[in-house]
Enzyme design. Structure first.
Site, PDB file in Angstrom:
ATOM      1  N   ASP A  54       0.831  -1.204   0.000  1.00  0.00           N
ATOM      2  CA  ASP A  54       0.000   0.000   0.000  1.00  0.00           C
ATOM      3  C   ASP A  54       0.867   1.256   0.000  1.00  0.00           C
ATOM      4  O   ASP A  54       1.992   1.254   0.499  1.00  0.00           O
ATOM      5  CB  ASP A  54      -0.911  -0.026   1.242  1.00  0.00           C
ATOM      6  CG  ASP A  54      -2.064   0.959   1.128  1.00  0.00           C
ATOM      7  OD1 ASP A  54      -2.358   1.409   0.005  1.00  0.00           O
ATOM      8  OD2 ASP A  54      -2.669   1.274   2.167  1.00  0.00           O
ATOM      9  N   SER A  99      -7.728  -5.545  -5.148  1.00  0.00           N
ATOM     10  CA  SER A  99      -8.854  -6.071  -4.368  1.00  0.00           C
ATOM     11  C   SER A  99     -10.155  -5.900  -5.142  1.00  0.00           C
ATOM     12  O   SER A  99     -10.246  -5.082  -6.071  1.00  0.00           O
ATOM     13  CB  SER A  99      -8.947  -5.338  -3.025  1.00  0.00           C
ATOM     14  OG  SER A  99      -9.444  -4.027  -3.211  1.00  0.00           O
ATOM     15  N   GLU A 101     -12.597  -4.441  -4.008  1.00  0.00           N
ATOM     16  CA  GLU A 101     -13.000  -3.054  -3.719  1.00  0.00           C
ATOM     17  C   GLU A 101     -12.255  -2.040  -4.599  1.00  0.00           C
ATOM     18  O   GLU A 101     -12.712  -0.909  -4.769  1.00  0.00           O
ATOM     19  CB  GLU A 101     -12.755  -2.732  -2.238  1.00  0.00           C
ATOM     20  CG  GLU A 101     -13.693  -3.456  -1.273  1.00  0.00           C
ATOM     21  CD  GLU A 101     -13.326  -4.918  -1.019  1.00  0.00           C
ATOM     22  OE1 GLU A 101     -12.172  -5.305  -1.307  1.00  0.00           O
ATOM     23  OE2 GLU A 101     -14.188  -5.676  -0.547  1.00  0.00           O
ATOM     24  N   ASN A 102     -11.131  -2.429  -5.154  1.00  0.00           N
ATOM     25  CA  ASN A 102     -10.352  -1.490  -5.984  1.00  0.00           C
ATOM     26  C   ASN A 102     -11.054  -1.134  -7.302  1.00  0.00           C
ATOM     27  O   ASN A 102     -10.648  -0.182  -7.980  1.00  0.00           O
ATOM     28  CB  ASN A 102      -8.944  -2.025  -6.266  1.00  0.00           C
ATOM     29  CG  ASN A 102      -8.016  -1.989  -5.060  1.00  0.00           C
ATOM     30  OD1 ASN A 102      -7.117  -2.826  -4.915  1.00  0.00           O
ATOM     31  ND2 ASN A 102      -8.203  -1.020  -4.174  1.00  0.00           N
ATOM     32  N   ARG A 226      -4.888  -1.569   9.086  1.00  0.00           N
ATOM     33  CA  ARG A 226      -6.102  -2.364   8.838  1.00  0.00           C
ATOM     34  C   ARG A 226      -5.766  -3.496   7.883  1.00  0.00           C
ATOM     35  O   ARG A 226      -4.710  -3.476   7.242  1.00  0.00           O
ATOM     36  CB  ARG A 226      -7.232  -1.489   8.275  1.00  0.00           C
ATOM     37  CG  ARG A 226      -6.829  -0.677   7.065  1.00  0.00           C
ATOM     38  CD  ARG A 226      -8.021   0.123   6.510  1.00  0.00           C
ATOM     39  NE  ARG A 226      -7.581   1.038   5.468  1.00  0.00           N
ATOM     40  CZ  ARG A 226      -7.388   2.352   5.631  1.00  0.00           C
ATOM     41  NH1 ARG A 226      -7.617   2.914   6.794  1.00  0.00           N
ATOM     42  NH2 ARG A 226      -6.970   3.095   4.626  1.00  0.00           N
ATOM     43  N   SER A 228      -8.005  -4.617   5.403  1.00  0.00           N
ATOM     44  CA  SER A 228      -8.613  -4.386   4.081  1.00  0.00           C
ATOM     45  C   SER A 228      -9.034  -5.672   3.372  1.00  0.00           C
ATOM     46  O   SER A 228      -8.731  -5.867   2.189  1.00  0.00           O
ATOM     47  CB  SER A 228      -7.661  -3.561   3.200  1.00  0.00           C
ATOM     48  OG  SER A 228      -7.388  -2.309   3.796  1.00  0.00           O
TER      49      SER A 228
HETATM   50  C1  IPE Z   1      -5.429  -2.785  -0.106  1.00  0.00           C
HETATM   51  O1  IPE Z   1      -5.075  -1.467  -0.288  1.00  0.00           O
HETATM   52  C2  IPE Z   1      -5.513  -3.480  -1.424  1.00  0.00           C
HETATM   53  C3  IPE Z   1      -4.221  -3.732  -2.095  1.00  0.00           C
HETATM   54  C4  IPE Z   1      -3.062  -3.480  -1.588  1.00  0.00           C
HETATM   55  C5  IPE Z   1      -4.328  -4.322  -3.390  1.00  0.00           C
HETATM   56  P1  IPE Z   1      -6.157  -0.313  -0.422  1.00  0.00           P
HETATM   57  O2  IPE Z   1      -5.438   0.956  -0.572  1.00  0.00           O
HETATM   58  O3  IPE Z   1      -7.129  -0.669  -1.503  1.00  0.00           O
HETATM   59  O4  IPE Z   1      -6.926  -0.423   0.974  1.00  0.00           O
HETATM   60  P2  IPE Z   1      -7.727   0.678   1.764  1.00  0.00           P
HETATM   61  O5  IPE Z   1      -8.728   1.267   0.820  1.00  0.00           O
HETATM   62  O6  IPE Z   1      -6.741   1.671   2.236  1.00  0.00           O
HETATM   63  O7  IPE Z   1      -8.351  -0.065   2.893  1.00  0.00           O
HETATM   64  C1  IPE Z   2      -1.589   0.270  -3.320  1.00  0.00           C
HETATM   65  O1  IPE Z   2      -1.371   1.629  -3.350  1.00  0.00           O
HETATM   66  C2  IPE Z   2      -1.840  -0.320  -4.683  1.00  0.00           C
HETATM   67  C3  IPE Z   2      -3.202  -0.816  -4.888  1.00  0.00           C
HETATM   68  C4  IPE Z   2      -4.167  -0.791  -4.012  1.00  0.00           C
HETATM   69  C5  IPE Z   2      -3.471  -1.401  -6.174  1.00  0.00           C
HETATM   70  P1  IPE Z   2      -2.569   2.667  -3.318  1.00  0.00           P
HETATM   71  O2  IPE Z   2      -2.969   2.993  -4.708  1.00  0.00           O
HETATM   72  O3  IPE Z   2      -3.679   2.163  -2.464  1.00  0.00           O
HETATM   73  O4  IPE Z   2      -1.870   3.905  -2.646  1.00  0.00           O
HETATM   74  P2  IPE Z   2      -2.498   4.919  -1.601  1.00  0.00           P
HETATM   75  O5  IPE Z   2      -3.024   4.093  -0.462  1.00  0.00           O
HETATM   76  O6  IPE Z   2      -3.594   5.642  -2.309  1.00  0.00           O
HETATM   77  O7  IPE Z   2      -1.369   5.799  -1.208  1.00  0.00           O
HETATM   78 MG    MG Z   3      -4.105   2.389  -0.479  1.00  0.00          MG
END
Ligand code: IPE
Ligand code: IPE
Ligand code: MG
Length: 286
Positions: A54, A99, A101-102, A226, A228
């Protein structure tokens, strides 16, 4: 239905990852990494390490770049961590890449992530094969774009005979969806006349990680505290290590720091340490 993988069974006949471990390749002499390496106890390595990668977006934002540049920079961290995990003889490494949720993210970002994944596989597949890494996918990855699925299938096939580390990539993954999918498969087997027992062993066997050891160590970068929706069933007793380092800055040094910290912990699994147990006499007089 998912079966207790060939994973554990086949493995007996193969060279184990820790037998392929090569600590001499992990760090250059005199480097900070080498000092960390000396603190590692080779006999108490975690079998399975899972990572929530993350902080890519924040890394990019801090540099005034678009979020996608953070994802691009994160690939170098992925490469370094896979390499060091294999060199340290980790049996299973699970990386959370996308994820369920992504999908809520802007279309362009999702598209860019999928393209990075395809590029990564195209470029790195020969090295993965060379290092005996065996790819497995966890999540509803078959629902991704057909061009991504095709590339993933190619990588699965090319690495299927790998005798070294198992690399799980969590794609279109959700821990809750995984449990739902397991329940559906169990019900389908019952409908087909196979009356499987409903117990913890059975549920574990119907998860995407069937046959694999549960994660011993869960790492999360970027300071978020967390889980996630990651490996909800499997992390029941995982040790959790979090760092403020953003994923694109994460390197083997952080991975080793996490393991050093892990090795200093006392995993009790709900029990009391033998040394603290009351004597038989105390128990008798109670
Ligand atoms: C968790 O990161 C999912 C991945 C690393 C693929 P997110 O950035 O999506 O999680 P939240 O939204 O902070 O919980
Ligand atoms: C993790 O980095 C990668 C994925 C969830 C695919 P983020 O894109 O969630 O980065 P932040 O949390 O917004 O900094
Ligand atoms: Mg993130």
């Amino acid at each position: 239905a998912r079966r207790a993988g060939t994973w554990a069974a086949d493995r007996c006949a193969r060279l184990l990852p820790h037998e392929m471990a090569d600590f001499s390749k992990v760090a250059r002499a005199g480097s900070p990494e080498e000092r960390l390496l000396r603190r590692l106890d080779r006999t108490r390595m975690p079998r399975h390490v899972a990572i929530i990668m993350d902080g890519n977006g924040r890394w990019a934002k801090g540099r005034g770049l678009p979020r996608v540049e953070g994802h691009r920079a994160g690939v170098a961290a992925v490469r370094d961590v896979i390499e060091v995990a294999a060199q340290l003889g980790i049996e299973v490494l699970t990386l959370y890449a996308f994820s369920v949720e992504n999908w809520k993210r802007p279309r362009y970002e999702v598209w860019a992530l999928m393209n990075l994944l395809k590029d990564y596989l195209r470029r790195e597949l020969p090295q993965l094969v060379d290092h005996g890494i065996r790819l497995q996918l966890v999540g509803r990855w078959r629902e991704l774009d057909p061009s991504v699925v095709a590339q993933l299938e190619k990588a699965l096939e090319a690495t299927a005979d790998g005798r070294g580390m198992q690399l799980n990539i969590a794609l279109n993954y959700s821990g809750r969806c995984e449990i739902v999918d397991a329940c559906r498969d169990i019900v389908a087997d019952w409908a087909g006349g196979e009356r499987v027992e409903i117990d913890e062993e059975t549920i574990g066997r119907y998860l995407y990680t069937s046959g694999q050891p549960d994660p011993d160590l869960l790492i999360r970068s970027s300071g978020e505290q967390r889980v996630s929706n990651f490996l909800l069933w499997q992390i029941a007793y995982a040790e959790i290590w979090m760092t403020d380092t953003l994923w694109p800055d994460f390197r083997r040094r952080h991975f080793m720091e996490a393991i050093v910290d892990f090795q200093a912990r006392n995993r009790r699994f709900g029990a009391v340490p033998a040394a603290d147990e009351e004597s038989a006499a105390d128990r008798g007089s109670a």
